[in-house]
Design a protein around this motif. Sequence first.
Motif, PDB file in Angstrom:
ATOM      1  N   ASN A  61       0.833  -1.219   0.000  1.00  0.00           N
ATOM      2  CA  ASN A  61       0.000   0.000   0.000  1.00  0.00           C
ATOM      3  C   ASN A  61       0.860   1.259   0.000  1.00  0.00           C
ATOM      4  O   ASN A  61       0.527   2.251  -0.654  1.00  0.00           O
ATOM      5  CB  ASN A  61      -0.927   0.011   1.230  1.00  0.00           C
ATOM      6  N   PHE A  62       1.967   1.220   0.723  1.00  0.00           N
ATOM      7  CA  PHE A  62       2.878   2.370   0.763  1.00  0.00           C
ATOM      8  C   PHE A  62       3.355   2.723  -0.650  1.00  0.00           C
ATOM      9  O   PHE A  62       3.350   3.900  -1.042  1.00  0.00           O
ATOM     10  CB  PHE A  62       4.074   2.051   1.670  1.00  0.00           C
ATOM     11  N   TYR A  63       3.747   1.702  -1.427  1.00  0.00           N
ATOM     12  CA  TYR A  63       4.254   1.958  -2.792  1.00  0.00           C
ATOM     13  C   TYR A  63       3.154   2.534  -3.679  1.00  0.00           C
ATOM     14  O   TYR A  63       3.389   3.498  -4.420  1.00  0.00           O
ATOM     15  CB  TYR A  63       4.814   0.677  -3.419  1.00  0.00           C
ATOM     16  N   ILE A  64       1.961   1.976  -3.579  1.00  0.00           N
ATOM     17  CA  ILE A  64       0.860   2.446  -4.434  1.00  0.00           C
ATOM     18  C   ILE A  64       0.499   3.894  -4.073  1.00  0.00           C
ATOM     19  O   ILE A  64       0.350   4.745  -4.951  1.00  0.00           O
ATOM     20  CB  ILE A  64      -0.372   1.512  -4.314  1.00  0.00           C
ATOM     21  N   HIS A  65       0.401   4.182  -2.784  1.00  0.00           N
ATOM     22  CA  HIS A  65       0.023   5.540  -2.370  1.00  0.00           C
ATOM     23  C   HIS A  65       1.110   6.560  -2.710  1.00  0.00           C
ATOM     24  O   HIS A  65       0.813   7.721  -2.986  1.00  0.00           O
ATOM     25  CB  HIS A  65      -0.296   5.560  -0.867  1.00  0.00           C
ATOM     26  N   THR A  66       2.364   6.118  -2.707  1.00  0.00           N
ATOM     27  CA  THR A  66       3.460   7.021  -3.070  1.00  0.00           C
ATOM     28  C   THR A  66       3.435   7.330  -4.570  1.00  0.00           C
ATOM     29  O   THR A  66       3.725   8.443  -4.993  1.00  0.00           O
ATOM     30  CB  THR A  66       4.827   6.396  -2.684  1.00  0.00           C
ATOM     31  N   LEU A 128       8.837  -0.208 -11.155  1.00  0.00           N
ATOM     32  CA  LEU A 128      10.079  -0.864 -11.605  1.00  0.00           C
ATOM     33  C   LEU A 128      11.230   0.144 -11.682  1.00  0.00           C
ATOM     34  O   LEU A 128      12.347  -0.159 -11.273  1.00  0.00           O
ATOM     35  CB  LEU A 128       9.881  -1.523 -12.980  1.00  0.00           C
ATOM     36  N   ARG A 129      10.927   1.330 -12.188  1.00  0.00           N
ATOM     37  CA  ARG A 129      11.970   2.347 -12.339  1.00  0.00           C
ATOM     38  C   ARG A 129      12.494   2.821 -10.976  1.00  0.00           C
ATOM     39  O   ARG A 129      13.688   3.034 -10.796  1.00  0.00           O
ATOM     40  CB  ARG A 129      11.436   3.559 -13.126  1.00  0.00           C
ATOM     41  N   GLN A 130      11.580   2.983 -10.032  1.00  0.00           N
ATOM     42  CA  GLN A 130      11.967   3.582  -8.742  1.00  0.00           C
ATOM     43  C   GLN A 130      12.124   2.555  -7.609  1.00  0.00           C
ATOM     44  O   GLN A 130      12.232   2.919  -6.440  1.00  0.00           O
ATOM     45  CB  GLN A 130      10.887   4.592  -8.300  1.00  0.00           C
ATOM     46  N   GLN A 131      12.109   1.259  -7.976  1.00  0.00           N
ATOM     47  CA  GLN A 131      12.009   0.196  -6.959  1.00  0.00           C
ATOM     48  C   GLN A 131      12.983   0.364  -5.789  1.00  0.00           C
ATOM     49  O   GLN A 131      12.586   0.363  -4.628  1.00  0.00           O
ATOM     50  CB  GLN A 131      12.224  -1.184  -7.621  1.00  0.00           C
ATOM     51  N   THR A 132      14.268   0.554  -6.094  1.00  0.00           N
ATOM     52  CA  THR A 132      15.277   0.618  -5.019  1.00  0.00           C
ATOM     53  C   THR A 132      15.025   1.795  -4.079  1.00  0.00           C
ATOM     54  O   THR A 132      15.018   1.634  -2.855  1.00  0.00           O
ATOM     55  CB  THR A 132      16.687   0.731  -5.638  1.00  0.00           C
ATOM     56  N   SER A 133      14.785   2.968  -4.652  1.00  0.00           N
ATOM     57  CA  SER A 133      14.587   4.144  -3.788  1.00  0.00           C
ATOM     58  C   SER A 133      13.281   4.034  -3.004  1.00  0.00           C
ATOM     59  O   SER A 133      13.200   4.457  -1.842  1.00  0.00           O
ATOM     60  CB  SER A 133      14.610   5.436  -4.614  1.00  0.00           C
ATOM     61  N   GLN A 136      13.865   1.783  -0.030  1.00  0.00           N
ATOM     62  CA  GLN A 136      14.623   2.504   1.012  1.00  0.00           C
ATOM     63  C   GLN A 136      13.701   3.475   1.762  1.00  0.00           C
ATOM     64  O   GLN A 136      13.743   3.588   2.986  1.00  0.00           O
ATOM     65  CB  GLN A 136      15.792   3.271   0.380  1.00  0.00           C
ATOM     66  N   GLN A 137      12.861   4.142   0.987  1.00  0.00           N
ATOM     67  CA  GLN A 137      11.929   5.107   1.576  1.00  0.00           C
ATOM     68  C   GLN A 137      10.950   4.419   2.523  1.00  0.00           C
ATOM     69  O   GLN A 137      10.654   4.926   3.611  1.00  0.00           O
ATOM     70  CB  GLN A 137      11.152   5.807   0.447  1.00  0.00           C
ATOM     71  N   PHE A 138      10.469   3.257   2.108  1.00  0.00           N
ATOM     72  CA  PHE A 138       9.548   2.490   2.973  1.00  0.00           C
ATOM     73  C   PHE A 138      10.233   2.140   4.296  1.00  0.00           C
ATOM     74  O   PHE A 138       9.647   2.292   5.367  1.00  0.00           O
ATOM     75  CB  PHE A 138       9.065   1.212   2.277  1.00  0.00           C
ATOM     76  N   THR A 139      11.470   1.680   4.203  1.00  0.00           N
ATOM     77  CA  THR A 139      12.209   1.307   5.422  1.00  0.00           C
ATOM     78  C   THR A 139      12.353   2.503   6.358  1.00  0.00           C
ATOM     79  O   THR A 139      12.121   2.401   7.562  1.00  0.00           O
ATOM     80  CB  THR A 139      13.600   0.756   5.047  1.00  0.00           C
ATOM     81  N   GLN A 140      12.702   3.667   5.790  1.00  0.00           N
ATOM     82  CA  GLN A 140      12.888   4.879   6.630  1.00  0.00           C
ATOM     83  C   GLN A 140      11.561   5.343   7.226  1.00  0.00           C
ATOM     84  O   GLN A 140      11.445   5.551   8.434  1.00  0.00           O
ATOM     85  CB  GLN A 140      13.502   6.011   5.793  1.00  0.00           C
TER      86      GLN A 140
END
Length: 429
Positions: A61-66, A128-133, A136-140
């Motif tokens: 959900n975090f990724y979708i909302h971002t 896919l393009r922003q997966q890594t960042s 990291q953002q989710f973890t922080q």
Amino acid sequence: MNNQSHKNIRVVCAQAIFNVLEEGQSLSATLTTLNHKIVDKDKALVQEICFGVMRVLPELNFYIHTLMSKVLTGKNRILHDLLLVGIYQILYTRIPAHAAVGETVNAVNTLKKTQLKGVVNGVLREFLRQQTSLQQQFTQDSKQQNQQTLHPSWLLTRLKQAYPKQWQAIVNANNQKPPMWLRVNLNQHLVSEYQQLLAKDDIESETFADIPSAIRLITPVNVAKLPDFAKGAVTVQDLSAQYAAYLLAPQNGEQILDMCAAPGGKTTHILEVAPKAQVLAVDIEPSRVKRIHENLTRLNLHAEVKVGDGLTPELWCEGQQFDRILLDAPCSATGVIRRHPDIKWLRRDSDIMQLTELQYAILTKIWVYLKTGGTLVYATCSILPDENKLQIERFLHENTSAKLQGEIKQFLPTENGGDGFFYAVLKKV
């Protein structure tokens, strides 16, 4: 057919997730109703995706909302659930990313939402393009908001209160895939003999000293691959659940009540321990009572089975008195979250008080039907004290005829061990 079935399994997964999160259905129940839409070879993948999404829902959900400025709602909400399916595949399955995106976007057509195909495609490709960042953002971010626990805040609060030193270990165990435990039918095989049968089929296993019937498979397998499963040589049952029959200690010739018995794992275990006991298995749900019959048939065992409510035993008990009663009380199921991760999103904090009232009412009603000198085992698959320790303390305080035998047992879920279970053995004096 292949392409069509694969295209549709994303739709089935999205529908199942919608049914849980929007309609409040349990995941197991909704997958049973959708079963006819899935070909056999796709069933494992559907399970993997649906249970996986429930396990890591706050992260997805975090990724979708971002990535989306506007939340999908109303009739388009199912596309949000489809995005959960798409991102889960990219992160947690071996499906190549391009295939996961392509098949998930194709599913939009099947859902007849073609006008939003570009939205779904855009979100997945941007992920896919922003997966890594994003990860990291989710973890922080989640460190600040406790989201990395993947548990709702009300449950975390209760776990921290009840287990200040162990709550993190509980959360970690809940977030794992569950181990597969077997109960060997000791009337057919010694555990060592059954282990040899497993080894012949290259199935690795280990035993557990405290429970003579228990085997853990190092890697879970489909039950169809278990030697002599159809002949009743073995039953899939969690380690902690296997304590029930041993604590009840049934004897041949006794009258025994298994209350809230479905799907029948404990009923059949009682009869494996004491094949000549007179067992009455009762459950409130007709559909689940069918499972008790199926399990008895597979193991070639006999019990009387009834549909009945624990709150109104006078309607089905016919005045019978029992030597032993196993009451596996309806509960929050917070001890089996790793097996049913949808529990995290279906339960509410307010449910706990309602459940404790129900448990206490059933315990009080059923106690009347226990003979003097008889034993009642109170069990739940919860780890919350309100449903367990506090429940028993209250009952002992209010019922002078009840005495606690030995100590109460509160098992917590552990990575390669059993689920979270509670047991108290009560004697009627």
